[in-house]
Design a protein around this motif. Structure first.
Motif, PDB file in Angstrom:
ATOM      1  N   GLY A   4      -3.475 -20.889  40.042  1.00  0.00           N
ATOM      2  CA  GLY A   4      -3.284 -20.365  41.390  1.00  0.00           C
ATOM      3  C   GLY A   4      -4.595 -20.250  42.133  1.00  0.00           C
ATOM      4  N   GLY A   5      -4.489 -19.948  43.422  1.00  0.00           N
ATOM      5  CA  GLY A   5      -5.687 -19.722  44.237  1.00  0.00           C
ATOM      6  C   GLY A   5      -6.634 -20.891  44.237  1.00  0.00           C
ATOM      7  N   ASP A   6      -6.113 -22.102  44.498  1.00  0.00           N
ATOM      8  CA  ASP A   6      -6.945 -23.312  44.499  1.00  0.00           C
ATOM      9  C   ASP A   6      -7.691 -23.482  43.176  1.00  0.00           C
ATOM     10  N   ALA A   7      -6.989 -23.192  42.075  1.00  0.00           N
ATOM     11  CA  ALA A   7      -7.500 -23.340  40.703  1.00  0.00           C
ATOM     12  C   ALA A   7      -8.600 -22.350  40.364  1.00  0.00           C
ATOM     13  N   VAL A   8      -8.740 -21.273  41.154  1.00  0.00           N
ATOM     14  CA  VAL A   8      -9.708 -20.230  40.828  1.00  0.00           C
ATOM     15  C   VAL A   8      -9.157 -19.370  39.693  1.00  0.00           C
ATOM     16  N   ILE A   9      -7.841 -19.147  39.709  1.00  0.00           N
ATOM     17  CA  ILE A   9      -7.191 -18.358  38.658  1.00  0.00           C
ATOM     18  C   ILE A   9      -6.386 -19.293  37.780  1.00  0.00           C
ATOM     19  N   THR A  10      -6.680 -19.275  36.489  1.00  0.00           N
ATOM     20  CA  THR A  10      -5.917 -20.059  35.517  1.00  0.00           C
ATOM     21  C   THR A  10      -5.547 -19.118  34.385  1.00  0.00           C
ATOM     22  N   LEU A  11      -4.261 -18.858  34.242  1.00  0.00           N
ATOM     23  CA  LEU A  11      -3.789 -17.886  33.258  1.00  0.00           C
ATOM     24  C   LEU A  11      -2.812 -18.507  32.278  1.00  0.00           C
ATOM     25  N   CYS A  12      -2.915 -18.142  31.018  1.00  0.00           N
ATOM     26  CA  CYS A  12      -1.925 -18.521  30.022  1.00  0.00           C
ATOM     27  C   CYS A  12      -0.890 -17.393  29.963  1.00  0.00           C
ATOM     28  N   LEU A  13       0.252 -17.640  30.581  1.00  0.00           N
ATOM     29  CA  LEU A  13       1.303 -16.628  30.626  1.00  0.00           C
ATOM     30  C   LEU A  13       2.400 -16.981  29.626  1.00  0.00           C
ATOM     31  N   PRO A  14       3.019 -15.962  29.014  1.00  0.00           N
ATOM     32  CA  PRO A  14       4.017 -16.234  27.977  1.00  0.00           C
ATOM     33  C   PRO A  14       5.267 -16.927  28.522  1.00  0.00           C
ATOM     34  N   ASP A  15       5.833 -17.818  27.690  1.00  0.00           N
ATOM     35  CA  ASP A  15       7.121 -18.416  27.998  1.00  0.00           C
ATOM     36  C   ASP A  15       8.196 -17.367  27.773  1.00  0.00           C
ATOM     37  N   PHE A  49      10.350 -21.734  31.510  1.00  0.00           N
ATOM     38  CA  PHE A  49      10.267 -20.462  32.216  1.00  0.00           C
ATOM     39  C   PHE A  49       9.061 -19.678  31.719  1.00  0.00           C
ATOM     40  N   THR A  50       8.477 -18.871  32.615  1.00  0.00           N
ATOM     41  CA  THR A  50       7.281 -18.116  32.279  1.00  0.00           C
ATOM     42  C   THR A  50       7.357 -16.707  32.861  1.00  0.00           C
ATOM     43  N   CYS A  51       6.620 -15.795  32.257  1.00  0.00           N
ATOM     44  CA  CYS A  51       6.563 -14.402  32.706  1.00  0.00           C
ATOM     45  C   CYS A  51       5.519 -14.259  33.811  1.00  0.00           C
ATOM     46  N   VAL A  52       5.909 -13.580  34.902  1.00  0.00           N
ATOM     47  CA  VAL A  52       4.993 -13.346  36.023  1.00  0.00           C
ATOM     48  C   VAL A  52       5.168 -11.924  36.542  1.00  0.00           C
ATOM     49  N   LEU A  53       4.230 -11.488  37.376  1.00  0.00           N
ATOM     50  CA  LEU A  53       4.294 -10.159  37.986  1.00  0.00           C
ATOM     51  C   LEU A  53       5.497 -10.051  38.920  1.00  0.00           C
ATOM     52  N   ASP A  54       6.107  -8.885  38.959  1.00  0.00           N
ATOM     53  CA  ASP A  54       7.226  -8.608  39.859  1.00  0.00           C
ATOM     54  C   ASP A  54       6.672  -8.205  41.212  1.00  0.00           C
ATOM     55  N   ALA A  55       6.977  -8.993  42.241  1.00  0.00           N
ATOM     56  CA  ALA A  55       6.515  -8.685  43.597  1.00  0.00           C
ATOM     57  C   ALA A  55       7.690  -8.349  44.512  1.00  0.00           C
ATOM     58  N   SER A  56       8.823  -7.937  43.931  1.00  0.00           N
ATOM     59  CA  SER A  56      10.024  -7.719  44.739  1.00  0.00           C
ATOM     60  C   SER A  56       9.986  -6.436  45.555  1.00  0.00           C
TER      61      SER A  56
END
Length: 166
Positions: A44-55, A78-85
């Motif tokens: 994300g962020g124009d490749a500034v942030i690269t995270l290994c997130l769990p499937d 599918f991957t786990c991400v932050l809830d922004a709802s």
């Protein structure tokens, strides 16, 4: 907060008390990122942030804490991400981003979801379901297979989403 994670990790999912979780960063190259097994590289962020997130499995919603299980950006799983709802994110609520719906739901193009969705919105929160035959919340929806039947990744054959059938 202070990022005191080990080299190769980044402090992520920081709460109101400035406490977060150390998450590994992707290795490899931008064209071929690498993560440990059972995780996926989110860039994300124009490749500034690269995270290994769990499937994860969207039918189980087996992500840690309040994290959501949503489709990988490349639709390979599918991957786990932050809830922004926030206060929205329930079935039939409008959404713009993949992580803008509550657990068990995904943001899908409004034209594919239901007449119950807000006209003019970009997307609409709709539930994942067990394909075939799980019930859906709106009478114009059916549980349709999430992946194209010709390209279903192994283990994801029963994943569906409530949508208007094609």
């Amino acid at each position: 907060g202070i990022d005191d994670c080990a080299f190769g990790s980044i402090c992520w999912d920081v709460d109101q008390t400035f406490h977060g979780t150390c998450v590994g960063q992707c290795t490899g190259t931008p064209d071929a990122p690498l993560c440990p097994q059972k995780s996926h590289c989110l860039i994300g962020g124009d490749a500034v942030i690269t995270l290994c997130l769990p499937d994860c499995n969207p039918l189980l919603q087996d992500c840690p804490g309040d994290d959501l299980c949503i489709p990988h950006p490349d639709n390979s799983g599918f991957t786990c991400v932050l809830d922004a709802s926030g206060d929205l994110g329930q079935a039939n609520d409008p959404c713009e981003f993949a992580n803008a719906c509550d657990k068990g739901l995904m943001c899908l193009d409004t034209a594919l979801t239901s007449i119950a969705c807000e006209p003019g919105s970009i997307g609409c929160c709709t539930p994942f379901c067990t394909f075939p035959g799980s019930p859906c919340p709106n009478p114009d929806q059916q549980c349709v297979q999430f992946f194209d039947p010709m390209t279903v990744p192994p283990g994801y054959e029963s994943i569906g989403v409530c949508a208007i059938p094609a």
